[in-house]
Design a protein around this motif. Structure first.
Motif, PDB file in Angstrom:
ATOM      1  N   ILE A  69     -18.803  -0.768  41.170  1.00 26.05           N
ATOM      2  CA  ILE A  69     -19.181  -2.138  41.493  1.00 26.05           C
ATOM      3  C   ILE A  69     -18.136  -3.047  40.852  1.00 26.05           C
ATOM      4  CG2 ILE A  69     -20.917  -3.937  41.228  1.00 26.05           C
ATOM      5  CD1 ILE A  69     -23.011  -1.673  40.976  1.00 26.05           C
ATOM      6  N   VAL A  70     -17.410  -3.760  41.696  1.00 23.72           N
ATOM      7  CA  VAL A  70     -16.418  -4.725  41.231  1.00 23.72           C
ATOM      8  C   VAL A  70     -17.110  -6.087  41.259  1.00 23.72           C
ATOM      9  CG1 VAL A  70     -14.173  -5.775  41.685  1.00 23.72           C
ATOM     10  CG2 VAL A  70     -14.527  -3.326  42.147  1.00 23.72           C
ATOM     11  N   ASP A  71     -17.295  -6.660  40.088  1.00 21.07           N
ATOM     12  CA  ASP A  71     -18.089  -7.879  39.962  1.00 21.07           C
ATOM     13  C   ASP A  71     -17.205  -9.036  39.477  1.00 21.07           C
ATOM     14  OD1 ASP A  71     -19.902  -9.902  39.303  1.00 21.07           O
ATOM     15  OD2 ASP A  71     -21.419  -8.471  38.632  1.00 21.07           O
ATOM     16  N   PRO A  72     -16.667  -9.825  40.409  1.00 18.06           N
ATOM     17  CA  PRO A  72     -15.805 -10.944  40.015  1.00 18.06           C
ATOM     18  C   PRO A  72     -16.508 -11.984  39.153  1.00 18.06           C
ATOM     19  CG  PRO A  72     -15.559 -10.483  42.356  1.00 18.06           C
ATOM     20  CD  PRO A  72     -16.737  -9.682  41.868  1.00 18.06           C
ATOM     21  N   VAL A 117      -5.658 -10.845  40.775  1.00 16.89           N
ATOM     22  CA  VAL A 117      -5.449 -10.875  42.229  1.00 16.89           C
ATOM     23  C   VAL A 117      -6.654 -11.496  42.916  1.00 16.89           C
ATOM     24  CG1 VAL A 117      -5.208  -9.442  44.292  1.00 16.89           C
ATOM     25  CG2 VAL A 117      -3.848  -8.926  42.256  1.00 16.89           C
ATOM     26  N   ILE A 118      -7.855 -11.086  42.526  1.00 19.69           N
ATOM     27  CA  ILE A 118      -9.074 -11.633  43.129  1.00 19.69           C
ATOM     28  C   ILE A 118      -9.158 -13.133  42.885  1.00 19.69           C
ATOM     29  CG2 ILE A 118     -11.602 -11.649  42.981  1.00 19.69           C
ATOM     30  CD1 ILE A 118     -11.477  -8.610  42.593  1.00 19.69           C
ATOM     31  N   ASP A 119      -8.790 -13.587  41.683  1.00 18.39           N
ATOM     32  CA  ASP A 119      -8.846 -15.015  41.359  1.00 18.39           C
ATOM     33  C   ASP A 119      -7.886 -15.829  42.223  1.00 18.39           C
ATOM     34  OD1 ASP A 119     -10.735 -14.525  39.415  1.00 18.39           O
ATOM     35  OD2 ASP A 119      -9.303 -14.571  37.742  1.00 18.39           O
ATOM     36  N   ASP A 120      -6.811 -15.198  42.686  1.00 21.02           N
ATOM     37  CA  ASP A 120      -5.808 -15.910  43.489  1.00 21.02           C
ATOM     38  C   ASP A 120      -6.139 -15.976  44.979  1.00 21.02           C
ATOM     39  OD1 ASP A 120      -4.268 -16.485  41.296  1.00 21.02           O
ATOM     40  OD2 ASP A 120      -2.918 -14.780  41.553  1.00 21.02           O
ATOM     41  N   ILE A 121      -7.185 -15.287  45.424  1.00 23.57           N
ATOM     42  CA  ILE A 121      -7.556 -15.293  46.819  1.00 23.57           C
ATOM     43  C   ILE A 121      -8.276 -16.602  47.135  1.00 23.57           C
ATOM     44  CG2 ILE A 121      -8.961 -14.188  48.615  1.00 23.57           C
ATOM     45  CD1 ILE A 121      -8.537 -11.539  47.084  1.00 23.57           C
TER      46      ILE A 121
END
Length: 123
Positions: A69-72, A117-121
């Protein structure tokens, strides 16, 4: 790609991995199993409950060896490993941690880089 949990019960994980030794489970539209399923959790409370509870139970029923589980929102990757017919938490990896995961010997992820990377989407 969809993975069959049981007859007439499918899941569509965000990421799906099948080791080459299990390629016999691959089919054009649905796989009959997987070694790893990864879900990226949305902010919606219904989605969070589904990923943390319902999908956890479903992937265990489908005998998926690992469920991540990838939890941003929490900035963690929770790795569940199948132990019999249930998952046990192998680890909860936070920002700044690089983890060596046993499903693929020598494979690791840099959790900080993942969330950068997720934060930059853009939303």
């Amino acid at each position: 790609m969809r993975v069959r949990i049981r007859p007439r019960k499918l899941r569509l994980p965000d990421v799906l991995f099948l080791h080459k030794d299990h390629f016999h489970a691959r089919h054009n539209r649905v796989w009959d199993g997987a070694d790893l399923a990864i879900e990226v959790v949305s902010d919606d409370s219904k989605d969070r409950k589904r990923d943390y509870e319902e999908k956890l139970a479903d992937y265990a029923e489908g005998k998926v060896a690992e469920y991540w589980i990838v939890d941003p929102q929490r900035q963690v990757v929770v790795v569940h490993r199948l132990d019999g017919d249930r998952y046990a938490i192998h680890g909860e990896f936070a920002r700044g941690a690089a983890s060596d995961l046993a499903l693929l010997p020598g494979f690791g992820i840099d959790v900080s880089a993942l969330f950068a990377v997720i934060d930059d989407i853009p939303e």
